[in-house]
Structure formats: structure tokens, C-alpha cells
Write an enzyme that holds these catalytic residues in place. Structure first.
Site, mmCIF file in Angstrom:
data_model
loop_
_atom_site.group_PDB
_atom_site.id
_atom_site.type_symbol
_atom_site.label_atom_id
_atom_site.label_comp_id
_atom_site.label_asym_id
_atom_site.label_seq_id
_atom_site.Cartn_x
_atom_site.Cartn_y
_atom_site.Cartn_z
ATOM 1 N N TYR A 1 0.670 -1.221 0.261
ATOM 2 C CA TYR A 1 0.045 0.280 0.026
ATOM 3 C C TYR A 1 1.015 1.456 0.331
ATOM 4 O O TYR A 1 1.397 1.306 0.798
ATOM 5 C CB TYR A 1 -0.797 -0.138 0.819
ATOM 6 C CG TYR A 1 -1.933 -1.024 1.305
ATOM 7 C CD1 TYR A 1 -2.328 -1.773 -0.097
ATOM 8 C CD2 TYR A 1 -1.933 -1.502 2.295
ATOM 9 C CE1 TYR A 1 -3.206 -2.412 0.184
ATOM 10 C CE2 TYR A 1 -3.886 -2.334 2.656
ATOM 11 C CZ TYR A 1 -4.177 -3.193 1.270
ATOM 12 O OH TYR A 1 -5.026 -3.685 1.640
ATOM 13 N N HIS B 1 -0.628 -11.769 0.493
ATOM 14 C CA HIS B 1 -1.678 -11.134 0.336
ATOM 15 C C HIS B 1 -2.253 -11.281 -1.503
ATOM 16 O O HIS B 1 -3.064 -11.554 -1.457
ATOM 17 C CB HIS B 1 -0.710 -9.581 -0.586
ATOM 18 C CG HIS B 1 -1.686 -8.591 -0.563
ATOM 19 N ND1 HIS B 1 -1.282 -7.171 -0.651
ATOM 20 C CD2 HIS B 1 -2.910 -8.479 -0.517
ATOM 21 C CE1 HIS B 1 -2.169 -6.216 -0.344
ATOM 22 N NE2 HIS B 1 -3.297 -6.723 -0.800
#
Length: 331
Positions: free
Chosen positions: A53, A121
Site C-alpha cells: 500500500y 496478499h
């Protein structure tokens, strides 16, 4: 999440990714830290980030700054690994060496000694999941992580991973307009005692009026999201209005009703809405107090049917940007 291998978290979590761009313009670290602290003061103790992110791991760095002013023992922090840049393109990477390298990097950026919940992820199909989870198991034994999670994983992957080490949570996109996990994945997780963390429980802000009553930021990737563009958006506006009308009947806002619907799927389902605004945070927290009967839940489901939703969900959209993509979760 009631189970011996599940971390106890607040009923509502906070998705931190939006503070570092992609879907919105990034916020300054000072403002992001203030929002995180405010969420904690309001009872949210479960915070979700990732090493992917923001530019150059910006989100984890921001969260690390916020954690310095919060009681670590009262926080449940989740972060993720699994992306890498190879040959100038985004790749999914799940080798044991990459797992360890990513974990060490996250610990350093976050300024902590352990990660409460560490997710893969995206699942690298070129590496046996047994190898990836085997390395995660070692990190648990070393005390660097407490619990293991998977994000956007298939049924088969979850079963194989869980056989190597108990999986604490599976994170999937889940909201009123993304319900593919209901048929097989949720029943499997409940059979195995795995919690479900619902990301994008407001449909990337759609049920908060994004792209309808609030325009999208120019830099937002939502400008290319199939559900937020062109004819799809026009069709989906009908769904939004239905939720607005139902919310009025319940004396709440549309995002509160949409979140309440997710919360009522079970205590093992933890939504993690994110926001950049304090007023939206307050609004989201208000959803926890809303009570819905079975008849009211049925009415909401009948008002928003999946065959009415126009456009692909996030997973399919982002897959097009990846060089070597991942597992095949429910569609």
C-alpha cells in the site's frame, strides 16, 4: 472470531490502505495518524495494512508512526506480503525467501517486534502453498508473527494451507454487491474454524455514494473500475438508490445499512472499511448498533441481487495489471 487459533479483534476493523492512495488521494502522515488514533479511541483495535500500500511502503511507515502513540498490547495489527516487482512488472511471489524478507521489512517499517496477523496478499500458484505456509509457520515459532492469514485464496489452497498450519483468517472482498464467497468459501471457513475478514465492505465507497453523490478523485484507480464507469455505473446507481431507500426505513445512512448487513453475516465476519474522513469513521462505527431481523436481512438481499450488479469486481480488474497472477477464488 471465536476459536483457539483466532486472534480476538474489535467487531469492526479499519482498512488503512486508502490513506496511501490508489482509490483516493493519499493523506499526509500526520492526518492519517490522527484518524487511526481516533478510530482506536472509538473502540477499533484491528488495523489492516500491507507492504504493497502506497509508494515505497508508505502505508506501513504511516501506521508505524501511529503505533508509537498507541498501547501496542491493545492493538491487533494485520499486514500482508506477496507482491514483487520483477522485470519492471508486478509479480506475485510466495517463495520462502521472499516471505521472510517481506516480514523482516514490515517489522522494521512498523517499528514492532511481532505482527498479529500476517497474510499472503495474493497466492503464488508457481510455489506450492505448503512451502509458503511452511515458512510462515517458522515465523510463528520464532515469535515474529502470531497468526497466519490468506487473502483471495481458492478453496483448495485454503484446505492445503490449513493442513500445514492453522489459518486464522481469510480476507476476501465481501459486500452487498460482492457475495461470491457465500456458496462455498464461508461454509469451508466455518468448518475449519477460520475467520473471514471482509475488505471493501462498502464496495470501495459505492454504498457511501462515491461516484454518485461524491465525485471520484482524478488520481483514483476507481476511474478505471468496471463498476464505477460508463453504462455499468448508470445501472449500479439503481442499486445504490434501493439501499438509500431501505436505510431511510431503518433510520440510518446507506453505508451504515450496508455495513450492518455484513456484520449480521456472523460474528466470524469482520468488515474492515477504510476512510480518510473523521465523519465517515463515526458513521461507519454507528453501523455496529444497528439490529436487523432475518426478515429485514432477506428484504435487503432481495433488493440487491447479484444478477443486477453490473461490472467485474476488484479482483478481476486488478488481475489485468499483474504479470503473474494468483489463485482462483470464488467468482
Amino acid at each position: 472470531m471465536p476459536s483457539s487459533h483466532l486472534v480476538q479483534v474489535s467487531r469492526l476493523g479499519f482498512g488503512c490502505g486508502g490513506l496511501s492512495g490508489i482509490w483516493n488521494a493519499p493523506v499526509p502522515h500526520e492526518a492519517g495518524c490522527l484518524l487511526i488514533k481516533r478510530a482506536f479511541e472509538k473502540g477499533i483495535t484491528f488495523f489492516d495494512t500491507s507492504d504493497a500500500y502506497g509508494h515505497d511502503h508508505d502505508n506501513e511507515i504511516m501506521i508505524g508512526k501511529a503505533l508509537k502513540d498507541l498501547p501496542r498490547e491493545q492493538i491487533q495489527l494485520a499486514t500482508k506480503f506477496g507482491f514483487a516487482v520483477e522485470e519492471g512488472q508486478v509479480a506475485i511471489k510466495g517463495t520462502p525467501e521472499h516471505v521472510r524478507k517481506c516480514c523482516e521489512g514490515s517489522l522494521k517499517r512498523l517499528g514492532i517486534d511481532y505482527i498479529d496477523l500476517y497474510y499472503q496478499h495474493r497466492v503464488d500458484t508457481t510455489v506450492p502453498i505448503e512451502d509458503t505456509v511452511g515458512e510462515l509457520k517458522k515465523l510463528v515459532e520464532e515469535g515474529k508473527i502470531k497468526y497466519i492469514g490468506l487473502s483471495e485464496a481458492s478453496i483448495d489452497t485454503i484446505k492445503r494451507a490449513h493442513a500445514i498450519h492453522p489459518i486464522t483468517a481469510v480476507q476476501m472482498e465481501y459486500s452487498l454487491w460482492t457475495r461470491e464467497i457465500e456458496d462455498e468459501l464461508i461454509p469451508l471457513c466455518r468448518e475449519l474454524g477460520i475467520g473471514i475478514v471482509a475488505y471493501s465492505p462498502l464496495g470501495h465507497g459505492f454504498f457511501g455514494g462515491k461516484a454518485i453523490v461524491e465525485s471520484l478523485p482524478v488520481e483514483s484507480l476507481l476511474n478505471t473500475h468496471p463498476r464505477f464507469t460508463g453504462e455499468n455505473l448508470e445501472k449500479n446507481k439503481v442499486i445504490y438508490q434501493k439501499v438509500v431507500d431501505l436505510a431511510a426505513k431503518h433510520g440510518c445512512t446507506a453505508p451504515q445499512l450496508a455495513l450492518a448487513w455484513v456484520l449480521h453475516q456472523g460474528d466470524d465476519v469482520i468488515p474492515i472499511p477504510g476512510t480518510r474522513k473523521a465523519e465517515n469513521l463515526e458513521n461507519n462505527i454507528g453501523s455496529v448498533a444497528i439490529k436487523l431481523s432475518q426478515d429485514e436481512m432477506r428484504e435487503i438481499c432481495e433488493a440487491v441481487t447479484m444478477n443486477e450488479v453490473s461490472g467485474e469486481r476488484e479482483f478481476e480488474m486488478l488481475a489485468k495489471y499483474s504479470w503473474r497472477y494468483a489463485d482462483t477464488p470464488p467468482r
